[in-house]
Write a protein that holds these residues in place. Structure first.
Motif, PDB file in Angstrom:
ATOM      1  N   ALA A  27     -10.055   2.104  -2.989  1.00 23.30           N
ATOM      2  CA  ALA A  27      -9.938   0.770  -3.591  1.00 23.30           C
ATOM      3  C   ALA A  27      -9.962   0.864  -5.114  1.00 23.30           C
ATOM      4  CB  ALA A  27     -11.056  -0.137  -3.093  1.00 23.30           C
ATOM      5  N   GLU A  28     -10.834   1.697  -5.665  1.00 25.19           N
ATOM      6  CA  GLU A  28     -10.905   1.879  -7.113  1.00 25.19           C
ATOM      7  C   GLU A  28      -9.601   2.472  -7.656  1.00 25.19           C
ATOM      8  OE1 GLU A  28     -14.364   4.223  -7.963  1.00 25.19           O
ATOM      9  OE2 GLU A  28     -15.731   2.551  -7.559  1.00 25.19           O
ATOM     10  N   ALA A  29      -9.038   3.415  -6.928  1.00 23.21           N
ATOM     11  CA  ALA A  29      -7.777   4.025  -7.354  1.00 23.21           C
ATOM     12  C   ALA A  29      -6.669   2.982  -7.389  1.00 23.21           C
ATOM     13  CB  ALA A  29      -7.393   5.177  -6.426  1.00 23.21           C
ATOM     14  N   GLU A  33      -3.785   7.189   7.679  1.00 21.97           N
ATOM     15  CA  GLU A  33      -5.148   7.287   8.173  1.00 21.97           C
ATOM     16  C   GLU A  33      -5.601   5.887   8.554  1.00 21.97           C
ATOM     17  OE1 GLU A  33      -7.939   9.732   5.798  1.00 21.97           O
ATOM     18  OE2 GLU A  33      -6.390   9.539   4.277  1.00 21.97           O
ATOM     19  N   GLU A  34      -6.388   5.807   9.548  1.00 23.94           N
ATOM     20  CA  GLU A  34      -6.978   4.539   9.921  1.00 23.94           C
ATOM     21  C   GLU A  34      -8.183   4.319   9.016  1.00 23.94           C
ATOM     22  OE1 GLU A  34      -5.887   2.269  12.093  1.00 23.94           O
ATOM     23  OE2 GLU A  34      -4.151   3.558  12.410  1.00 23.94           O
ATOM     24  N   ASP A  35      -8.346   3.107   8.486  1.00 24.55           N
ATOM     25  CA  ASP A  35      -9.481   2.800   7.633  1.00 24.55           C
ATOM     26  C   ASP A  35     -10.800   3.014   8.367  1.00 24.55           C
ATOM     27  OD1 ASP A  35      -8.112   2.262   5.337  1.00 24.55           O
ATOM     28  OD2 ASP A  35      -8.025   0.096   5.655  1.00 24.55           O
ATOM     29  N   GLU A  66      -4.537   1.864 -10.654  1.00 28.94           N
ATOM     30  CA  GLU A  66      -3.071   1.904 -10.652  1.00 28.94           C
ATOM     31  C   GLU A  66      -2.493   0.550 -11.038  1.00 28.94           C
ATOM     32  OE1 GLU A  66      -1.802   3.185  -6.798  1.00 28.94           O
ATOM     33  OE2 GLU A  66      -2.968   5.030  -6.929  1.00 28.94           O
ATOM     34  N   ASP A  67      -3.059  -0.516 -10.456  1.00 29.03           N
ATOM     35  CA  ASP A  67      -2.573  -1.867 -10.777  1.00 29.03           C
ATOM     36  C   ASP A  67      -2.767  -2.182 -12.252  1.00 29.03           C
ATOM     37  OD1 ASP A  67      -1.824  -2.226  -8.157  1.00 29.03           O
ATOM     38  OD2 ASP A  67      -3.574  -3.456  -7.616  1.00 29.03           O
ATOM     39  N   MET A  68      -3.912  -1.825 -12.780  1.00 28.12           N
ATOM     40  CA  MET A  68      -4.189  -2.091 -14.195  1.00 28.12           C
ATOM     41  C   MET A  68      -3.235  -1.289 -15.079  1.00 28.12           C
ATOM     42  SD  MET A  68      -8.321  -2.462 -14.246  1.00 28.12           S
ATOM     43  CE  MET A  68      -8.378  -2.887 -15.970  1.00 28.12           C
ATOM     44  N   GLU A  70       0.823  -1.200   0.000  1.00 30.77           N
ATOM     45  CA  GLU A  70       0.000   0.000   0.000  1.00 30.77           C
ATOM     46  C   GLU A  70       0.862   1.258   0.000  1.00 30.77           C
ATOM     47  OE1 GLU A  70      -2.743  -0.193   3.249  1.00 30.77           O
ATOM     48  OE2 GLU A  70      -3.619  -2.068   2.539  1.00 30.77           O
ATOM     49  N   ILE A  71       1.908   1.252   0.805  1.00 35.07           N
ATOM     50  CA  ILE A  71       2.802   2.404   0.866  1.00 35.07           C
ATOM     51  C   ILE A  71       3.508   2.590  -0.476  1.00 35.07           C
ATOM     52  CG2 ILE A  71       4.902   3.325   1.939  1.00 35.07           C
ATOM     53  CD1 ILE A  71       3.998   1.844   4.525  1.00 35.07           C
ATOM     54  N   ALA A  72       3.968   1.478  -1.061  1.00 36.38           N
ATOM     55  CA  ALA A  72       4.660   1.550  -2.353  1.00 36.38           C
ATOM     56  C   ALA A  72       3.738   2.088  -3.435  1.00 36.38           C
ATOM     57  CB  ALA A  72       5.198   0.179  -2.749  1.00 36.38           C
ATOM     58  N   ALA A  73       2.497   1.630  -3.455  1.00 36.50           N
ATOM     59  CA  ALA A  73       1.545   2.102  -4.455  1.00 36.50           C
ATOM     60  C   ALA A  73       1.307   3.598  -4.303  1.00 36.50           C
ATOM     61  CB  ALA A  73       0.231   1.336  -4.344  1.00 36.50           C
ATOM     62  N   ALA A  74       1.215   4.065  -3.069  1.00 36.43           N
ATOM     63  CA  ALA A  74       1.011   5.490  -2.830  1.00 36.43           C
ATOM     64  C   ALA A  74       2.216   6.294  -3.288  1.00 36.43           C
ATOM     65  CB  ALA A  74       0.737   5.749  -1.352  1.00 36.43           C
ATOM     66  N   HIS A  75       3.419   5.785  -3.015  1.00 38.76           N
ATOM     67  CA  HIS A  75       4.630   6.495  -3.439  1.00 38.76           C
ATOM     68  C   HIS A  75       4.753   6.514  -4.948  1.00 38.76           C
ATOM     69  CE1 HIS A  75       6.849   7.622   0.175  1.00 38.76           C
ATOM     70  NE2 HIS A  75       6.260   6.571   0.754  1.00 38.76           N
ATOM     71  N   GLU A  76       4.485   5.377  -5.590  1.00 36.16           N
ATOM     72  CA  GLU A  76       4.606   5.310  -7.043  1.00 36.16           C
ATOM     73  C   GLU A  76       3.585   6.200  -7.726  1.00 36.16           C
ATOM     74  OE1 GLU A  76       4.417   1.171  -8.001  1.00 36.16           O
ATOM     75  OE2 GLU A  76       6.352   0.759  -7.088  1.00 36.16           O
ATOM     76  N   ALA A  77       2.417   6.330  -7.126  1.00 32.82           N
ATOM     77  CA  ALA A  77       1.374   7.160  -7.707  1.00 32.82           C
ATOM     78  C   ALA A  77       1.547   8.628  -7.339  1.00 32.82           C
ATOM     79  CB  ALA A  77       0.003   6.675  -7.243  1.00 32.82           C
TER      80      ALA A  77
END
Length: 140
Positions: A125-127, A111-113, A131-133, A97-104
């Motif tokens: 979740a959609e974002a 934040e707590e969910d 990003e994955d796609m 999750e952290i990596a995806a945020a940094h890459e994006a």
């Protein structure tokens, strides 16, 4: 790549995951593509040179793969950098999750969910899916 099948918790790939594993002194072997050292972006080159030096200083072995060989091409397809760990590291999901945020480029304060509204959770979740796609080469 067989290690990913047999011990997926002892193999990391992608700069952010590998860097976190290096910080934990967990890298036994660093696998890196020579193409990363030929990047036109000086910051990128320095980032990977620094990673290699750090892994060596911490007792890890570094293997540089040529993209002229099939093994280097395969490594380049999974971000160009991977690490075989001395021991498994916990919290891979959190690191992803952290990596995806940094890459994006979306580096948010933690934040707590539980504090998020259902709509915010759905958008997040959609974002991640978009990003994955995009990372997989799919046009959205």
């Amino acid at each position: 790549m067989r290690l990913l099948d047999t011990h997926p918790d002892k193999a990391y790939y992608g700069y952010f995951h590998v860097q976190k594993a290096n910080e934990e002194l967990a890298i036994d072997s660093l696998l890196i593509s020579d193409e990363l050292f030929r990047s036109s972006d000086i910051h990128t080159r320095k980032k990977y040179v620094s990673l290699v030096e750090s892994v060596r200083e911490r007792g890890g072995t570094v293997y540089i793969f040529s993209t002229m060989h099939v093994s280097g091409q395969q490594l380049q397809q999974v971000s160009g950098v991977a690490a075989i760990l001395r021991y498994p590291l916990p919290d891979l999901d959190e690191l992803e999750e952290i990596a995806a945020a940094h890459e994006a480029g979306i580096v948010e304060e933690e934040e707590e969910d539980e504090e998020l509204t259902e709509e915010a959770k759905r958008r997040r979740a959609e974002a991640r899916v978009r990003e994955d796609m995009a990372d997989m080469g799919f046009d959205i």
